[in-house]
Design a protein around this motif. Structure first.
Motif, PDB file in Angstrom:
ATOM      1  N   GLY A 113      54.424 -60.516  16.116  1.00 33.46           N
ATOM      2  CA  GLY A 113      55.101 -60.214  17.373  1.00 33.46           C
ATOM      3  C   GLY A 113      54.154 -59.863  18.504  1.00 33.46           C
ATOM      4  N   PRO A 114      53.269 -58.883  18.304  1.00 30.53           N
ATOM      5  CA  PRO A 114      52.315 -58.553  19.375  1.00 30.53           C
ATOM      6  C   PRO A 114      51.397 -59.712  19.732  1.00 30.53           C
ATOM      7  N   ARG A 115      51.035 -60.535  18.721  1.00 34.58           N
ATOM      8  CA  ARG A 115      50.157 -61.679  19.009  1.00 34.58           C
ATOM      9  C   ARG A 115      50.880 -62.701  19.885  1.00 34.58           C
ATOM     10  N   VAL A 116      52.146 -62.934  19.624  1.00 30.26           N
ATOM     11  CA  VAL A 116      52.925 -63.859  20.452  1.00 30.26           C
ATOM     12  C   VAL A 116      52.963 -63.371  21.894  1.00 30.26           C
ATOM     13  N   ASP A 117      53.250 -62.078  22.075  1.00 32.15           N
ATOM     14  CA  ASP A 117      53.283 -61.525  23.436  1.00 32.15           C
ATOM     15  C   ASP A 117      51.921 -61.652  24.109  1.00 32.15           C
ATOM     16  N   GLU A 118      50.866 -61.400  23.355  1.00 33.18           N
ATOM     17  CA  GLU A 118      49.509 -61.493  23.903  1.00 33.18           C
ATOM     18  C   GLU A 118      49.206 -62.914  24.360  1.00 33.18           C
ATOM     19  N   MET A 119      49.597 -63.902  23.559  1.00 30.90           N
ATOM     20  CA  MET A 119      49.319 -65.295  23.900  1.00 30.90           C
ATOM     21  C   MET A 119      50.130 -65.755  25.108  1.00 30.90           C
ATOM     22  N   LEU A 120      51.381 -65.326  25.199  1.00 31.79           N
ATOM     23  CA  LEU A 120      52.185 -65.697  26.359  1.00 31.79           C
ATOM     24  C   LEU A 120      51.614 -65.072  27.626  1.00 31.79           C
ATOM     25  N   ASP A 121      51.204 -63.829  27.549  1.00 34.44           N
ATOM     26  CA  ASP A 121      50.533 -63.194  28.691  1.00 34.44           C
ATOM     27  C   ASP A 121      49.282 -63.960  29.085  1.00 34.44           C
ATOM     28  N   LEU A 122      48.537 -64.390  28.077  1.00 38.63           N
ATOM     29  CA  LEU A 122      47.277 -65.084  28.315  1.00 38.63           C
ATOM     30  C   LEU A 122      47.486 -66.349  29.139  1.00 38.63           C
ATOM     31  N   VAL A 123      48.552 -67.092  28.855  1.00 42.01           N
ATOM     32  CA  VAL A 123      48.776 -68.355  29.563  1.00 42.01           C
ATOM     33  C   VAL A 123      49.696 -68.188  30.775  1.00 42.01           C
ATOM     34  N   GLY A 124      49.953 -66.934  31.165  1.00 45.28           N
ATOM     35  CA  GLY A 124      50.685 -66.682  32.400  1.00 45.28           C
ATOM     36  C   GLY A 124      52.187 -66.742  32.296  1.00 45.28           C
ATOM     37  N   LYS A 134      64.492 -71.494  25.057  1.00 45.34           N
ATOM     38  CA  LYS A 134      64.232 -72.711  24.309  1.00 45.34           C
ATOM     39  C   LYS A 134      63.391 -73.653  25.179  1.00 45.34           C
ATOM     40  N   PRO A 135      62.627 -74.546  24.569  1.00 44.61           N
ATOM     41  CA  PRO A 135      61.773 -75.454  25.351  1.00 44.61           C
ATOM     42  C   PRO A 135      62.515 -76.216  26.439  1.00 44.61           C
ATOM     43  N   ALA A 136      63.773 -76.583  26.187  1.00 45.03           N
ATOM     44  CA  ALA A 136      64.540 -77.351  27.177  1.00 45.03           C
ATOM     45  C   ALA A 136      64.791 -76.563  28.459  1.00 45.03           C
ATOM     46  N   GLU A 137      64.642 -75.247  28.400  1.00 45.24           N
ATOM     47  CA  GLU A 137      64.875 -74.404  29.571  1.00 45.24           C
ATOM     48  C   GLU A 137      63.621 -74.231  30.421  1.00 45.24           C
ATOM     49  N   LEU A 138      62.522 -74.860  30.026  1.00 43.12           N
ATOM     50  CA  LEU A 138      61.248 -74.687  30.710  1.00 43.12           C
ATOM     51  C   LEU A 138      60.869 -75.926  31.507  1.00 43.12           C
ATOM     52  N   SER A 139      60.010 -75.728  32.511  1.00 35.91           N
ATOM     53  CA  SER A 139      59.438 -76.862  33.236  1.00 35.91           C
ATOM     54  C   SER A 139      58.355 -77.505  32.379  1.00 35.91           C
ATOM     55  N   GLY A 140      57.889 -78.672  32.794  1.00 37.49           N
ATOM     56  CA  GLY A 140      56.830 -79.349  32.056  1.00 37.49           C
ATOM     57  C   GLY A 140      55.563 -78.514  31.964  1.00 37.49           C
ATOM     58  N   GLY A 141      55.190 -77.873  33.069  1.00 40.24           N
ATOM     59  CA  GLY A 141      54.002 -77.029  33.061  1.00 40.24           C
ATOM     60  C   GLY A 141      54.156 -75.823  32.161  1.00 40.24           C
ATOM     61  N   GLN A 142      55.365 -75.239  32.161  1.00 41.67           N
ATOM     62  CA  GLN A 142      55.612 -74.081  31.292  1.00 41.67           C
ATOM     63  C   GLN A 142      55.566 -74.480  29.822  1.00 41.67           C
ATOM     64  N   ARG A 143      56.135 -75.645  29.500  1.00 42.62           N
ATOM     65  CA  ARG A 143      56.073 -76.109  28.110  1.00 42.62           C
ATOM     66  C   ARG A 143      54.624 -76.338  27.682  1.00 42.62           C
ATOM     67  N   GLN A 144      53.799 -76.844  28.596  1.00 40.53           N
ATOM     68  CA  GLN A 144      52.398 -77.072  28.249  1.00 40.53           C
ATOM     69  C   GLN A 144      51.685 -75.750  28.008  1.00 40.53           C
ATOM     70  N   ARG A 145      52.032 -74.732  28.775  1.00 40.61           N
ATOM     71  CA  ARG A 145      51.431 -73.408  28.559  1.00 40.61           C
ATOM     72  C   ARG A 145      51.823 -72.861  27.188  1.00 40.61           C
ATOM     73  N   VAL A 146      53.079 -73.081  26.808  1.00 38.10           N
ATOM     74  CA  VAL A 146      53.528 -72.641  25.476  1.00 38.10           C
ATOM     75  C   VAL A 146      52.757 -73.396  24.401  1.00 38.10           C
ATOM     76  N   GLY A 147      52.535 -74.690  24.618  1.00 35.95           N
ATOM     77  CA  GLY A 147      51.767 -75.468  23.652  1.00 35.95           C
ATOM     78  C   GLY A 147      50.361 -74.935  23.463  1.00 35.95           C
ATOM     79  N   VAL A 148      49.731 -74.531  24.557  1.00 36.91           N
ATOM     80  CA  VAL A 148      48.385 -73.949  24.458  1.00 36.91           C
ATOM     81  C   VAL A 148      48.436 -72.598  23.758  1.00 36.91           C
ATOM     82  N   ALA A 149      49.450 -71.780  24.099  1.00 35.30           N
ATOM     83  CA  ALA A 149      49.606 -70.478  23.441  1.00 35.30           C
ATOM     84  C   ALA A 149      49.790 -70.651  21.937  1.00 35.30           C
ATOM     85  N   ARG A 150      50.597 -71.639  21.540  1.00 36.88           N
ATOM     86  CA  ARG A 150      50.806 -71.902  20.116  1.00 36.88           C
ATOM     87  C   ARG A 150      49.506 -72.327  19.439  1.00 36.88           C
TER      88      ARG A 150
END
Length: 310
Positions: A113-124, A134-150
């Motif tokens: 849990g804390p690692r997920v929050d840390e990674m999301l913070d990291l990518v803005g 859910k991914p469908a609720e995000l813009s293309g740029g936001q989905r790409q940030r999630v991909g990098v966080a993952r």
């Protein structure tokens, strides 16, 4: 950290190898941008690192180990992977997507849990706003940030990125490239980036490796590539003015002087490229721009445009 040693790959029925006798080293903590025309072998090269593709000859080394001697599943869990279109699980939340690899590695819930929050913070991305979407609720740029966080969630030393920004809106692409590039440099990740965009390669790569018909034509720093193309193919592939390419790599904040900017000088954001600054000067007729608490002169831009000696 990553070394290709005489690597060759030919697909069945192909009239030539996809990759032919590749020798290339990616130093630890650096980004190597693989670029070239479609079908040149750049994606095949990247996929041989995590054994999604097996070479017919030669060896791929990661941290001093021949990857052919490493269990593929364990190898892949230790390497971050970001691809075009991101590949997020549509039925899972953002937090569940980011937690994928830590979960596969058996991390305890209290650590994930804390690692997920840390990674999301990291990518803005604010975890309180985005973690449960859910991914469908995000813009293309936001989905790409999630991909990098993952890809970064389990703290892999190596990150493979295959056309990661190809599906992102062009307006957001430059900013995303700069922000993600800065994160990777700060974390000292070893990165192979496949791209068809020479501007992206020059902007993000510590080394740019240009391929043609499965062979490496030139691998060099962006500065050396711009200053001394190996042949006419490299020069033509760089396209346009190599001096303007250099201005695209540099930021206003890197050259802005301490002189305060008296109004009413036109303004430019410190994070803007020198190419954007030059365009602003040409549009306004100004020879100096205000940049935050400092300013940028036309002479500084001219000097930056000069290519270094080969």
């Amino acid at each position: 950290m990553i070394r290709f040693e005489g690597v060759t790959k030919r697909y069945p029925g192909a009239d030539r190898p996809s990759v032919a006798g590749l020798d290339l080293t990616v130093d630890e903590g650096t980004t190597c941008a693989l670029i070239g025309p479609s079908g040149c072998g750049k994606s095949t090269t990247l996929r041989m690192v995590n054994r999604l593709v097996e070479p017919d000859a030669g060896r791929v080394w990661v941290a001093g180990r021949d990857v052919s001697e490493i269990d593929p599943t364990g190898l892949r869990r230790g390497i971050g992977y970001v691809l075009q279109g991101v590949g997020l699980f549509p039925h899972r939340s953002v937090a569940e997507n980011v937690a994928t690899v830590p979960g596969l590695l058996g991390w305890k819930r209290g650590r994930i849990g804390p690692r997920v929050d840390e990674m999301l913070d990291l990518v803005g991305l604010d975890p309180t706003r985005y973690a449960h979407r859910k991914p469908a609720e995000l813009s293309g740029g936001q989905r790409q940030r999630v991909g990098v966080a993952r890809a970064l969630a389990a703290d892999p030393a190596i990150l493979l990125m295959d056309e990661p920004f190809g599906a992102v809106d062009p307006v957001a692409r430059d900013r995303l490239q700069e922000e993600i590039g800065a994160i990777l440099k700060r974390l000292r990740k070893t990165v192979i980036l496949v791209t068809h965009d020479i501007g992206e390669a020059l902007r993000m790569g510590d080394t740019v490796a240009l391929m043609r018909d499965g062979r490496l034509v030139q691998a060099d720093t962006p500065e050396r590539l711009l200053a001394a193309p190996a042949d006419a193919f490299v020069e033509n592939f760089l396209g346009g003015s190599r001096a303007l390419r250099r201005l695209e790599r540099l930021r206003v904040r890197d050259l802005a002087g301490p002189e305060p900017a008296p109004p009413p000088l036109p303004e430019i954001a410190p994070e803007a490229s020198l190419r954007e600054a030059l365009d602003r000067m040409l549009a306004t007729g100004a020879t100096r721009l205000a940049a935050g608490g400092s300013s940028l002169s036309l002479d500084a831009v001219r000097e930056a445009a000069r290519l270094p000696e080969p």
